[in-house]
Design an enzyme around this catalytic site. Structure first.
Site, PDB file in Angstrom:
ATOM      1  N   LYS A  18      14.430   6.356  34.562  1.00 25.52           N
ATOM      2  CA  LYS A  18      13.089   6.735  34.121  1.00 25.52           C
ATOM      3  C   LYS A  18      13.106   7.078  32.637  1.00 25.52           C
ATOM      4  O   LYS A  18      13.980   7.817  32.173  1.00 25.52           O
ATOM      5  CB  LYS A  18      12.598   7.963  34.909  1.00 25.52           C
ATOM      6  CG  LYS A  18      12.292   7.683  36.357  1.00 25.52           C
ATOM      7  CD  LYS A  18      11.899   8.950  37.096  1.00 25.52           C
ATOM      8  CE  LYS A  18      10.504   9.392  36.764  1.00 25.52           C
ATOM      9  NZ  LYS A  18      10.081  10.558  37.603  1.00 25.52           N
ATOM     10  N   VAL A  19      12.125   6.546  31.923  1.00 26.19           N
ATOM     11  CA  VAL A  19      11.981   6.853  30.499  1.00 26.19           C
ATOM     12  C   VAL A  19      10.519   7.179  30.211  1.00 26.19           C
ATOM     13  O   VAL A  19       9.622   6.600  30.820  1.00 26.19           O
ATOM     14  CB  VAL A  19      12.447   5.679  29.610  1.00 26.19           C
ATOM     15  CG1 VAL A  19      13.926   5.409  29.786  1.00 26.19           C
ATOM     16  CG2 VAL A  19      11.635   4.419  29.896  1.00 26.19           C
TER      17      VAL A  19
END
Length: 215
Positions: free
Chosen positions: A83-84
């Site tokens: 996740k970014v």
């Protein structure tokens, strides 16, 4: 629509997964911090419990450090999706990680524009935050509809994860809006299965059985 559990609590994950309705898990730094256990230990244990994807978030904000973190996380298990946050440096990271075969989930999405950019960069998933949009007196469901419609129309492979789910109605509305996945806290998952008429019906059946000759 698939259901993911939004949790880092191993007992919650084990219980929910045993019901046969959970396809994956999403975590974030806040959820991880609540567990007071080693980060890697938590993630690896989740990977042992769940067959599907597990989203794990980076905490770096520069492209270089995001990629470094992502490569480390991805090395732990093929199930891990990195996740970014949806910021310019993350778009660069998504593009590079996509070429490396590392799956990404662009998170903290609050507009269709952000989702389009993440999808074009190569994100496998985008996570619009319904509850946080509701918190500022906006309706997040039209956002889900727009994202699902746009990504579907242009046949982009990016999947929409309805996140920040606060109550069971969010789940129903997200499903109707075309979300591929809803990631749900354990509390809401329990609320989904409960209905007063179900409880009344069970109690009535049991009372009638006790009165019958079979008791």
């Amino acid at each position: 629509m698939e259901i993911y559990l939004d949790s880092a609590n191993l007992e919650e994950i084990k219980e929910a997964y045993s019901w046969g309705v959970i396809s994956g898990v999403t975590t974030n730094p806040s959820l991880i911090s609540q567990e007071n256990r080693d980060f890697k230990e938590i993630v690896l244990n989740i990977c042992k419990i769940v067959e599907g994807f597990i989203s794990v978030e980076v905490i770096s904000l520069s492209t270089r450090e995001m990629i470094k973190e992502a490569e480390e996380l991805a090395s732990w298990s093929s199930k891990i999706v990195v996740k970014v946050p949806i910021i310019p440096s993350a778009l660069k990271a998504i593009k590079i990680l996509n070429k490396q075969g590392i799956k990404t989930n662009a998170t903290l999405i609050f507009s269709a524009n952000q989702a389009i950019l993440a999808a074009r960069a190569g994100a496998n998933f985008v996570s619009p935050f319904l509850g946080r949009i509701d918190d500022i007196s906006w309706d997040g469901i039209p956002l889900i509809k727009d994202m699902a419609s746009i990504l579907g129309y242009y046949k982009l492979p990016t999947q929409v994860i309805a996140a920040s789910i606060r109550h069971p109605l969010h789940v129903i509305e997200a499903a109707k809006a075309g979300a591929n996945i809803a990631t749900i806290p354990f509390r809401v998952l329990n609320q989904m299965i409960k209905h007063p008429l179900t409880e009344i019906g069970i109690n009535k059946f049991l009372e009638d059985w006790k009165k019958s000759s079979h008791s």
